[in-house]
Design a protein around this motif. Structure first.
Motif, PDB file in Angstrom:
ATOM      1  N   MET A   9       0.844  -1.196   0.000  1.00 16.06           N
ATOM      2  CA  MET A   9       0.000   0.000   0.000  1.00 16.06           C
ATOM      3  C   MET A   9       0.878   1.244   0.000  1.00 16.06           C
ATOM      4  O   MET A   9       1.845   1.335   0.746  1.00 16.06           O
ATOM      5  N   LEU A  10       0.531   2.209  -0.853  1.00 17.21           N
ATOM      6  CA  LEU A  10       1.163   3.524  -0.836  1.00 17.21           C
ATOM      7  C   LEU A  10       0.132   4.528  -0.346  1.00 17.21           C
ATOM      8  O   LEU A  10      -0.966   4.624  -0.887  1.00 17.21           O
ATOM      9  N   TYR A  11       0.497   5.287   0.687  1.00 21.82           N
ATOM     10  CA  TYR A  11      -0.366   6.332   1.218  1.00 21.82           C
ATOM     11  C   TYR A  11       0.195   7.692   0.819  1.00 21.82           C
ATOM     12  O   TYR A  11       1.397   7.947   0.986  1.00 21.82           O
ATOM     13  N   LEU A  12      -0.658   8.566   0.310  1.00 19.29           N
ATOM     14  CA  LEU A  12      -0.284   9.947   0.039  1.00 19.29           C
ATOM     15  C   LEU A  12      -0.795  10.787   1.202  1.00 19.29           C
ATOM     16  O   LEU A  12      -2.008  10.875   1.431  1.00 19.29           O
ATOM     17  N   ILE A  13       0.135  11.403   1.939  1.00 16.87           N
ATOM     18  CA  ILE A  13      -0.215  12.063   3.187  1.00 16.87           C
ATOM     19  C   ILE A  13      -0.023  13.576   3.071  1.00 16.87           C
ATOM     20  O   ILE A  13       1.112  14.057   2.957  1.00 16.87           O
ATOM     21  N   PRO A  14      -1.089  14.369   3.107  1.00 18.64           N
ATOM     22  CA  PRO A  14      -0.932  15.831   3.153  1.00 18.64           C
ATOM     23  C   PRO A  14      -0.310  16.255   4.479  1.00 18.64           C
ATOM     24  O   PRO A  14      -0.643  15.702   5.535  1.00 18.64           O
ATOM     25  N   THR A  15       0.587  17.230   4.407  1.00 18.29           N
ATOM     26  CA  THR A  15       1.229  17.749   5.613  1.00 18.29           C
ATOM     27  C   THR A  15       0.930  19.244   5.730  1.00 18.29           C
ATOM     28  O   THR A  15       0.581  19.895   4.745  1.00 18.29           O
ATOM     29  N   PRO A  16       1.055  19.818   6.926  1.00 23.28           N
ATOM     30  CA  PRO A  16       0.711  21.219   7.129  1.00 23.28           C
ATOM     31  C   PRO A  16       1.479  22.156   6.201  1.00 23.28           C
ATOM     32  O   PRO A  16       2.659  21.932   5.908  1.00 23.28           O
ATOM     33  N   ILE A  17       0.797  23.217   5.754  1.00 19.52           N
ATOM     34  CA  ILE A  17       1.453  24.212   4.908  1.00 19.52           C
ATOM     35  C   ILE A  17       2.089  25.323   5.742  1.00 19.52           C
ATOM     36  O   ILE A  17       2.708  26.237   5.202  1.00 19.52           O
ATOM     37  N   GLY A  18       1.944  25.230   7.052  1.00 14.68           N
ATOM     38  CA  GLY A  18       2.538  26.234   7.933  1.00 14.68           C
ATOM     39  C   GLY A  18       2.334  25.857   9.385  1.00 14.68           C
ATOM     40  O   GLY A  18       3.271  25.500  10.088  1.00 14.68           O
ATOM     41  N   ASN A  19       1.104  25.891   9.814  1.00 12.17           N
ATOM     42  CA  ASN A  19       0.764  25.571  11.191  1.00 12.17           C
ATOM     43  C   ASN A  19       0.793  24.054  11.394  1.00 12.17           C
ATOM     44  O   ASN A  19       0.037  23.322  10.751  1.00 12.17           O
ATOM     45  N   LEU A  20       1.653  23.581  12.288  1.00 15.42           N
ATOM     46  CA  LEU A  20       1.819  22.138  12.482  1.00 15.42           C
ATOM     47  C   LEU A  20       0.566  21.463  13.018  1.00 15.42           C
ATOM     48  O   LEU A  20       0.449  20.239  12.968  1.00 15.42           O
ATOM     49  N   LYS A  21      -0.387  22.239  13.520  1.00 17.66           N
ATOM     50  CA  LYS A  21      -1.628  21.644  14.016  1.00 17.66           C
ATOM     51  C   LYS A  21      -2.558  21.215  12.879  1.00 17.66           C
ATOM     52  O   LYS A  21      -3.527  20.489  13.113  1.00 17.66           O
ATOM     53  N   LEU A  41       7.018  -2.157  -2.741  1.00 18.01           N
ATOM     54  CA  LEU A  41       5.592  -2.152  -2.418  1.00 18.01           C
ATOM     55  C   LEU A  41       4.946  -3.477  -2.803  1.00 18.01           C
ATOM     56  O   LEU A  41       4.122  -4.027  -2.055  1.00 18.01           O
ATOM     57  N   LEU A  42       5.324  -4.004  -3.950  1.00 18.91           N
ATOM     58  CA  LEU A  42       4.788  -5.303  -4.385  1.00 18.91           C
ATOM     59  C   LEU A  42       5.230  -6.427  -3.449  1.00 18.91           C
ATOM     60  O   LEU A  42       4.550  -7.454  -3.327  1.00 18.91           O
ATOM     61  N   ALA A  43       6.364  -6.219  -2.790  1.00 17.14           N
ATOM     62  CA  ALA A  43       6.869  -7.221  -1.847  1.00 17.14           C
ATOM     63  C   ALA A  43       6.179  -7.134  -0.491  1.00 17.14           C
ATOM     64  O   ALA A  43       6.449  -7.953   0.398  1.00 17.14           O
ATOM     65  N   GLY A  44       5.297  -6.137  -0.339  1.00 20.73           N
ATOM     66  CA  GLY A  44       4.508  -6.068   0.878  1.00 20.73           C
ATOM     67  C   GLY A  44       4.816  -4.910   1.801  1.00 20.73           C
ATOM     68  O   GLY A  44       4.191  -4.779   2.864  1.00 20.73           O
ATOM     69  N   ARG A  45       5.753  -4.060   1.430  1.00 22.39           N
ATOM     70  CA  ARG A  45       6.075  -2.917   2.297  1.00 22.39           C
ATOM     71  C   ARG A  45       4.972  -1.855   2.204  1.00 22.39           C
ATOM     72  O   ARG A  45       4.361  -1.662   1.154  1.00 22.39           O
ATOM     73  N   ARG A  46       4.748  -1.180   3.306  1.00 17.53           N
ATOM     74  CA  ARG A  46       3.759  -0.092   3.354  1.00 17.53           C
ATOM     75  C   ARG A  46       4.525   1.220   3.431  1.00 17.53           C
ATOM     76  O   ARG A  46       5.370   1.411   4.320  1.00 17.53           O
ATOM     77  N   MET A  47       4.215   2.139   2.512  1.00 25.34           N
ATOM     78  CA  MET A  47       4.949   3.385   2.425  1.00 25.34           C
ATOM     79  C   MET A  47       3.993   4.568   2.479  1.00 25.34           C
ATOM     80  O   MET A  47       2.866   4.501   1.984  1.00 25.34           O
ATOM     81  N   ALA A  48       4.492   5.665   3.049  1.00 27.20           N
ATOM     82  CA  ALA A  48       3.776   6.937   3.031  1.00 27.20           C
ATOM     83  C   ALA A  48       4.626   7.939   2.267  1.00 27.20           C
ATOM     84  O   ALA A  48       5.848   7.994   2.456  1.00 27.20           O
ATOM     85  N   LEU A  49       4.007   8.711   1.408  1.00 26.80           N
ATOM     86  CA  LEU A  49       4.703   9.752   0.656  1.00 26.80           C
ATOM     87  C   LEU A  49       4.239  11.114   1.160  1.00 26.80           C
ATOM     88  O   LEU A  49       3.039  11.395   1.203  1.00 26.80           O
ATOM     89  N   VAL A  50       5.199  11.951   1.556  1.00 29.22           N
ATOM     90  CA  VAL A  50       4.884  13.309   1.996  1.00 29.22           C
ATOM     91  C   VAL A  50       5.784  14.281   1.250  1.00 29.22           C
ATOM     92  O   VAL A  50       6.875  13.934   0.796  1.00 29.22           O
ATOM     93  N   THR A  51       5.315  15.515   1.118  1.00 33.30           N
ATOM     94  CA  THR A  51       6.137  16.576   0.547  1.00 33.30           C
ATOM     95  C   THR A  51       6.419  17.602   1.645  1.00 33.30           C
ATOM     96  O   THR A  51       6.039  17.419   2.786  1.00 33.30           O
ATOM     97  N   ASP A  52       7.120  18.662   1.283  1.00 31.82           N
ATOM     98  CA  ASP A  52       7.478  19.656   2.302  1.00 31.82           C
ATOM     99  C   ASP A  52       6.251  20.288   2.939  1.00 31.82           C
ATOM    100  O   ASP A  52       6.253  20.623   4.122  1.00 31.82           O
ATOM    101  N   ALA A  53       5.200  20.467   2.145  1.00 33.87           N
ATOM    102  CA  ALA A  53       3.979  21.079   2.660  1.00 33.87           C
ATOM    103  C   ALA A  53       2.844  20.819   1.678  1.00 33.87           C
ATOM    104  O   ALA A  53       3.040  20.866   0.469  1.00 33.87           O
ATOM    105  N   GLY A  54       1.666  20.541   2.215  1.00 30.55           N
ATOM    106  CA  GLY A  54       0.501  20.354   1.356  1.00 30.55           C
ATOM    107  C   GLY A  54       0.327  18.926   0.876  1.00 30.55           C
ATOM    108  O   GLY A  54       0.889  17.980   1.429  1.00 30.55           O
ATOM    109  N   THR A  55      -0.464  18.783  -0.173  1.00 28.54           N
ATOM    110  CA  THR A  55      -0.840  17.472  -0.695  1.00 28.54           C
ATOM    111  C   THR A  55       0.124  17.017  -1.778  1.00 28.54           C
ATOM    112  O   THR A  55       0.351  17.746  -2.745  1.00 28.54           O
TER     113      THR A  55
END
Length: 222
Positions: free
Chosen positions: A1-13, A69-83
């Motif tokens: 599974m690949l997860y695309l994770i949005p991260t804060p664009i400024g405020n860490l909350k 990923l095909l071998a079964g690893r679970r990964m999350a992809l994040v960028t510096d900020a946003g989606t």
């Protein structure tokens, strides 16, 4: 599974509880800049392996990541900020995963253009996102094509090029076209300036501009 994770664009909350849960559970986190992501993870006391994934190495390591990923690893992809994927790396890996049959899940969350759009006071029922304008090649033809765009238009821009881009937009769309410029969204010095392209360009030409920039421009009325 690949997860695309949005991260804060400024405020860490501005990160969802679900995003934090996934980041704690995956085998590895793919990060546009591991230093920036480490700051976020440390803030929430998350300790997971980090692997760089950015525009300079994505062509080289995408196939390897798909194999993992095909071998079964679970990964999350994040960028510096946003989606991920919105003017940031993600497309190549997502396309390769879809082709290979790897499950991809995109979590909802922070992205800069949505608050800038709804805060602009311009029509938000129909809009187009153009990201960063080309610096040279293709810039003229794209602006020429957008002259007749009736939907509200959204652009990203750097602080150093903001005034030039506003003046270019005024030259193609007309000096009196309505616009809104938002910078430092969710941060201490968040600012939104509304007015005509010429008025807003004049305002920002008289000050030092910092932070991430979102330009929202009203479409033509005919």
């Amino acid at each position: 599974m690949l997860y695309l994770i949005p991260t804060p664009i400024g405020n860490l909350k501005d990160i969802t509880l679900r995003a934090l849960e996934v980041l704690k559970e995956v085998d590895v986190i793919l990060a546009e800049d591991t230093r920036n992501t480490a700051h976020l993870l440390n803030h929430y006391q998350i300790s997971r392996p980090l692997t760089p994934y950015h525009q300079h190495n994505e062509h080289k390591i995408t196939a390897y990541l798909v194999d993992q990923l095909l071998a079964g690893r679970r990964m999350a992809l994040v960028t510096d900020a946003g989606t991920p994927g919105i003017s940031d790396p993600a497309f190549l890996l997502v396309r390769a995963c879809v082709k290979a049959g790897v499950n991809v899940e995109s979590l909802p969350g922070a992205t800069a253009f949505v608050p800038a759009l709804v805060n602009s006071g311009l029509p938000a029922n129909r809009f187009c996102f153009e990201g960063f304008l080309p610096l040279k090649k293709g810039r003229h033809s794209l602006l020429e094509a957008l002259k007749t765009e009736t939907r509200t238009m959204i652009f990203y821009e750097s602080p150093l090029r903001l005034v030039k881009t506003l003046n270019d937009l005024a030259a193609y769309f007309g000096a009196d076209r309505e616009c809104s410029v938002s910078r430092e969204l969710t941060k201490l010095y968040e600012e939104t300036r509304r007015g005509t392209l010429t008025e807003v360009a004049t305002y920002f030409s008289q000050k030092t501009v910092k932070g991430e920039i979102v330009i929202v421009v009203k479409g033509t009325e005919g």
